[in-house]
Design an enzyme around this catalytic site. Structure first.
Site, mmCIF file in Angstrom:
data_model
loop_
_atom_site.group_PDB
_atom_site.id
_atom_site.type_symbol
_atom_site.label_atom_id
_atom_site.label_comp_id
_atom_site.label_asym_id
_atom_site.label_seq_id
_atom_site.Cartn_x
_atom_site.Cartn_y
_atom_site.Cartn_z
ATOM 1 N N GLN A 1 25.559 -7.624 11.072
ATOM 2 C CA GLN A 1 24.220 -7.520 11.651
ATOM 3 C C GLN A 1 23.223 -7.290 10.517
ATOM 4 O O GLN A 1 23.273 -6.256 9.851
ATOM 5 C CB GLN A 1 24.225 -6.351 12.654
ATOM 6 C CG GLN A 1 22.878 -5.882 13.098
ATOM 7 C CD GLN A 1 22.320 -6.738 14.245
ATOM 8 O OE1 GLN A 1 22.759 -7.855 14.488
ATOM 9 N NE2 GLN A 1 21.334 -6.211 14.922
ATOM 10 N N ARG B 1 20.789 11.274 6.059
ATOM 11 C CA ARG B 1 21.164 11.106 4.654
ATOM 12 C C ARG B 1 21.131 9.621 4.258
ATOM 13 O O ARG B 1 21.744 8.801 4.905
ATOM 14 C CB ARG B 1 22.545 11.725 4.388
ATOM 15 C CG ARG B 1 22.511 13.249 4.460
ATOM 16 C CD ARG B 1 23.871 13.870 4.261
ATOM 17 N NE ARG B 1 24.762 13.636 5.377
ATOM 18 C CZ ARG B 1 26.010 14.104 5.449
ATOM 19 N NH1 ARG B 1 26.491 14.828 4.451
ATOM 20 N NH2 ARG B 1 26.768 13.868 6.498
ATOM 21 N N SER C 1 19.828 -6.266 8.717
ATOM 22 C CA SER C 1 18.918 -5.160 9.046
ATOM 23 C C SER C 1 18.125 -4.758 7.820
ATOM 24 O O SER C 1 18.252 -5.365 6.753
ATOM 25 C CB SER C 1 19.720 -3.955 9.544
ATOM 26 O OG SER C 1 20.386 -3.363 8.450
ATOM 27 N N GLY D 1 34.441 17.769 9.065
ATOM 28 C CA GLY D 1 35.294 18.914 9.387
ATOM 29 C C GLY D 1 35.151 19.381 10.825
ATOM 30 O O GLY D 1 36.164 19.660 11.499
ATOM 31 N N CYS E 1 27.719 8.073 3.074
ATOM 32 C CA CYS E 1 28.954 7.612 2.428
ATOM 33 C C CYS E 1 28.861 6.308 1.642
ATOM 34 O O CYS E 1 29.346 6.245 0.519
ATOM 35 C CB CYS E 1 30.053 7.466 3.477
ATOM 36 S SG CYS E 1 30.512 9.049 4.180
ATOM 37 N N GLU F 1 29.869 8.137 11.945
ATOM 38 C CA GLU F 1 28.968 8.998 12.709
ATOM 39 C C GLU F 1 28.382 8.210 13.876
ATOM 40 O O GLU F 1 28.133 7.014 13.771
ATOM 41 C CB GLU F 1 27.857 9.522 11.803
ATOM 42 C CG GLU F 1 28.361 10.601 10.874
ATOM 43 C CD GLU F 1 27.302 11.092 9.903
ATOM 44 O OE1 GLU F 1 26.120 11.117 10.265
ATOM 45 O OE2 GLU F 1 27.685 11.445 8.773
ATOM 46 N N GLN G 1 26.678 4.374 -0.013
ATOM 47 C CA GLN G 1 26.132 4.322 -1.367
ATOM 48 C C GLN G 1 26.897 5.260 -2.298
ATOM 49 O O GLN G 1 27.263 4.882 -3.420
ATOM 50 C CB GLN G 1 24.650 4.689 -1.330
ATOM 51 C CG GLN G 1 24.063 4.717 -2.717
ATOM 52 C CD GLN G 1 22.561 4.793 -2.689
ATOM 53 O OE1 GLN G 1 21.901 4.049 -1.982
ATOM 54 N NE2 GLN G 1 22.005 5.708 -3.453
HETATM 55 P P1 NAI Z 1 28.740 17.914 5.206
HETATM 56 O O1 NAI Z 1 27.789 18.171 4.098
HETATM 57 O O2 NAI Z 1 28.234 17.618 6.563
HETATM 58 O O3 NAI Z 1 29.754 19.144 5.344
HETATM 59 C C1 NAI Z 1 30.394 19.760 4.280
HETATM 60 C C2 NAI Z 1 30.454 21.241 4.566
HETATM 61 O O4 NAI Z 1 31.280 21.868 3.583
HETATM 62 C C3 NAI Z 1 29.104 21.948 4.499
HETATM 63 O O5 NAI Z 1 28.854 22.580 5.729
HETATM 64 C C4 NAI Z 1 29.265 22.960 3.367
HETATM 65 O O6 NAI Z 1 28.584 24.187 3.615
HETATM 66 C C5 NAI Z 1 30.767 23.162 3.366
HETATM 67 N N1 NAI Z 1 31.299 23.695 2.117
HETATM 68 C C6 NAI Z 1 31.104 23.244 0.845
HETATM 69 N N2 NAI Z 1 31.791 23.995 -0.016
HETATM 70 C C7 NAI Z 1 32.450 24.933 0.698
HETATM 71 C C8 NAI Z 1 33.320 26.005 0.359
HETATM 72 N N3 NAI Z 1 33.682 26.225 -0.909
HETATM 73 N N4 NAI Z 1 33.806 26.773 1.344
HETATM 74 C C9 NAI Z 1 33.438 26.545 2.627
HETATM 75 N N5 NAI Z 1 32.623 25.556 3.022
HETATM 76 C C10 NAI Z 1 32.130 24.753 2.059
HETATM 77 O O7 NAI Z 1 29.656 16.703 4.691
HETATM 78 P P2 NAI Z 1 30.425 15.623 5.600
HETATM 79 O O8 NAI Z 1 29.510 14.524 5.969
HETATM 80 O O9 NAI Z 1 31.199 16.331 6.638
HETATM 81 O O10 NAI Z 1 31.429 15.014 4.517
HETATM 82 C C11 NAI Z 1 32.533 15.739 4.035
HETATM 83 C C12 NAI Z 1 33.432 14.796 3.258
HETATM 84 O O11 NAI Z 1 33.941 13.783 4.138
HETATM 85 C C13 NAI Z 1 32.726 14.030 2.132
HETATM 86 O O12 NAI Z 1 33.626 13.878 1.073
HETATM 87 C C14 NAI Z 1 32.416 12.684 2.752
HETATM 88 O O13 NAI Z 1 32.340 11.665 1.791
HETATM 89 C C15 NAI Z 1 33.619 12.476 3.658
HETATM 90 N N6 NAI Z 1 33.370 11.613 4.804
HETATM 91 C C16 NAI Z 1 32.204 11.692 5.504
HETATM 92 C C17 NAI Z 1 32.001 10.896 6.622
HETATM 93 C C18 NAI Z 1 30.721 10.965 7.390
HETATM 94 O O14 NAI Z 1 30.502 10.091 8.227
HETATM 95 N N7 NAI Z 1 29.861 11.952 7.191
HETATM 96 C C19 NAI Z 1 33.027 9.951 7.071
HETATM 97 C C20 NAI Z 1 34.225 9.989 6.308
HETATM 98 C C21 NAI Z 1 34.374 10.783 5.204
#
Ligand code: NAI
Length: 475
Positions: free
Chosen positions: A266, A345, A268, A15, A275, A164, A277
């Site tokens: 690669q 993670r 490792s 986000g 994501c 990331e 797993q």
């Molecule tokens: P994250 O855990 O870093 O961020 C999620 C955020 O949402 C947290 O800050 C949390 O406090 C907030 N949150 C949860 N419920 C809420 C609510 N009701 N109101 C307001 N805020 C709320 O997670 P991340 O890594 O950003 O992943 C988010 C989604 O994107 C997941 O579904 C993930 O699978 C997907 N994704 C992640 C990638 C990555 O590289 N991290 C890449 C592509 C997709």
């Protein structure tokens, strides 16, 4: 009506960067990123952002306070937005039906309910979180069952493919943008509005529109394919070690076939990150629910191979160190799941650290971007005796390696390639070992210095270990 105001719910790894780049590329759109975590929002509004991502700070600096805002006032942001991105976390369920495999959609559902409660005007709601196929149906059900008179919703699927460590570049120059929507005039209109936002900086021919379910499944499929490539090459690494083949040479030879390609081959210590797993487990669970056990077993094997690789690497360390690491000081270089991120993670380093601690080792850990509390928090999840005295965190590689018996390299940070290994060798206990879990070091040079070197998928220093007597001979 064109989109003038966007609300991004969830200020995490997805986000935060996605909304920041949209604000940068669309100066006429006001973007408000909201999160329920006060601390996280305070960090987004400070000089020390809650996540490390190359280039992110600059983007935030340029837009924050102009057309990019970070806030905890979720209701206000939803109310004023024309379009809402849901980027909340969708972790693996830790309880109940589907425990350990299904995606936990409670955070997505909470946001849907909040939107339904608060919205007083039409909204386009966009799933950016990775969700199981058909999740949009549940969101739509909640929204339409609770809608206020005159308020309509369109749900789109717009999965995020950023990685990331390269998120800003991926967002500015994506391979593709995928948008799925309902096959109806209103659905197509909503898809078009989201396309228009991306068209501010991305060519239309890179924007791919599909039906909602294809879009949702494509995200899981893309991560499954990426993880499968890593597990495929990793599966060949023990074959290489046993036969004298070199997995790097094999990967290159295989990847030169244009049908296969060279990326993501690669070998490792294993893949990590929030994501791969999680999404594989989710796919396996969906297949089981659809009564497709053969398909589920196929994808489950990608995860099993990754677990095998992590434990194989830990075992190699223990066996090489004369079958015992009890009270031995081992330096771990790198704790993040990959370079250029502070994210730990599902990091393979956690598994390796746990396995070494289980065997009685004392760890000296250094990672350029992972905070001390994060490492301790990750390892405290295990029931390990006297963890406080056995896990020491350092702020540079030289102090971390001092007086240690071995170095275990778990993350491919560039700075680890540039260290002065002669200086490190002198201050280590002898014989001094290096286990290169990422295959980034110059093994020949290290051997010349005097190190005994072990890596993945290649015999470097040959070791004959007698399992019966617990002794080993280095050659
Ligand atoms: P994250 O855990 O870093 O961020 C999620 C955020 O949402 C947290 O800050 C949390 O406090 C907030 N949150 C949860 N419920 C809420 C609510 N009701 N109101 C307001 N805020 C709320 O997670 P991340 O890594 O950003 O992943 C988010 C989604 O994107 C997941 O579904 C993930 O699978 C997907 N994704 C992640 C990638 C990555 O590289 N991290 C890449 C592509 C997709």
């Amino acid at each position: 009506m064109t989109i003038k105001k966007i609300c991004g719910i969830g200020a995490g790894y997805v986000g935060g960067p996605t909304c920041s780049v949209i604000a940068l590329m669309c100066p006429d759109i006001r973007v408000t990123v909201v999160d329920k975590s006060k601390e996280k929002i305070a960090q987004w509004n400070s000089t020390k952002l809650p996540i490390y991502e190359p280039g992110l700070e600059l983007v935030v600096k340029k837009c924050r306070g102009k057309n990019l805002f970070f806030s905890t006032d979720i209701e206000a942001a939803i109310k004023e937005a024309d379009l809402i991105f849901i980027s909340v976390n969708t972790p693996t369920k830790t309880f109940g039906i589907g425990k350990g495999r299904a995606a936990d959609l409670k955070y997505v559902e909470n946001t849907a309910r909040m939107i339904a409660d608060v919205a007083t005007s039409d909204k386009i709601v966009v799933e950016k979180s990775t969700v199981p196929v058909k999740a949009a149906e549940s969101i739509m059900h909640i929204l339409r069952a609770n809608h206020k008179p005159g308020v309509t919703y369109q749900i789109l699927s717009n999965p995020e493919f950023l990685a990331e460590g390269t998120a800003i570049d991926n967002l500015i120059n994506p391979d593709r943008v995928l948008i799925g929507g309902e096959d109806s005039p209103q659905g197509r209109e909503a898809v078009e509005k989201l396309c228009k936002i991306y068209e501010n900086w991305i060519n239309r021919d890179k924007i791919f529109t599909t039906n909602t379910w294809s879009s949702e499944l494509s995200k899981l499929a893309a991560n499954a394919f990426l993880a499968q490539r890593i597990s495929s090459i990793n599966s060949l690494s023990p074959v290489c070690e046993a036969t004298g083949a070199d997995v790097t040479e094999v990967a290159r030879a295989v990847g030169l076939d244009s049908r296969i390609g060279s990326k993501f081959l690669q070998a490792s210590v294993g893949f990590g990150g929030s994501c791969f797993q999680k999404d594989l487990l989710n796919l396996v669970y969906i297949c089981e629910c659809l009564n497709l056990p053969e398909v589920a077993a196929y994808w489950q094997q990608v995860i099993d191979m990754n677990e095998y690789q992590k434990s194989r690497f830990s075992t190699k360390v223990i066996e090489s160190l004369f079958n015992t690491v009890t009270d031995k000081r081992i330096a771990m270089l790198g704790f993040a799941f990959k370079k250029n991120t502070g994210d730990t993670r599902e990091s393979p380093a956690i598994t390796v650290a746990k396995n070494l601690l289980d065997e009685g080792a004392v760890l000296h850990i250094y990672d350029p971007k992972v905070e001390e509390f994060q490492i301790i928090d990750n390892l405290s999840a295990f029931d390990i005796d006297n963890i406080k005295n056995r896990v020491n965190i350092y702020h540079d590689a030289y102090s971390a390696t001092k007086n240690t018996h071995a170095i275990v390299l778990c993350t491919e940070w560039d700075e680890f390639m540039e260290l002065d290994y002669e200086r490190i060798y002198v201050q280590m206990t002898k014989p001094a070992y290096i286990f290169d879990g990422r295959k980034i070091l110059d093994h020949e040079k290290l051997q010349k210095i005097g190190f005994i070197v072990q890596t993945i998928g290649k015999r470097v220093s040959r070791i004959a270990v007698s399992k019966t007597w617990g002794s080993s001979t280095q050659m």
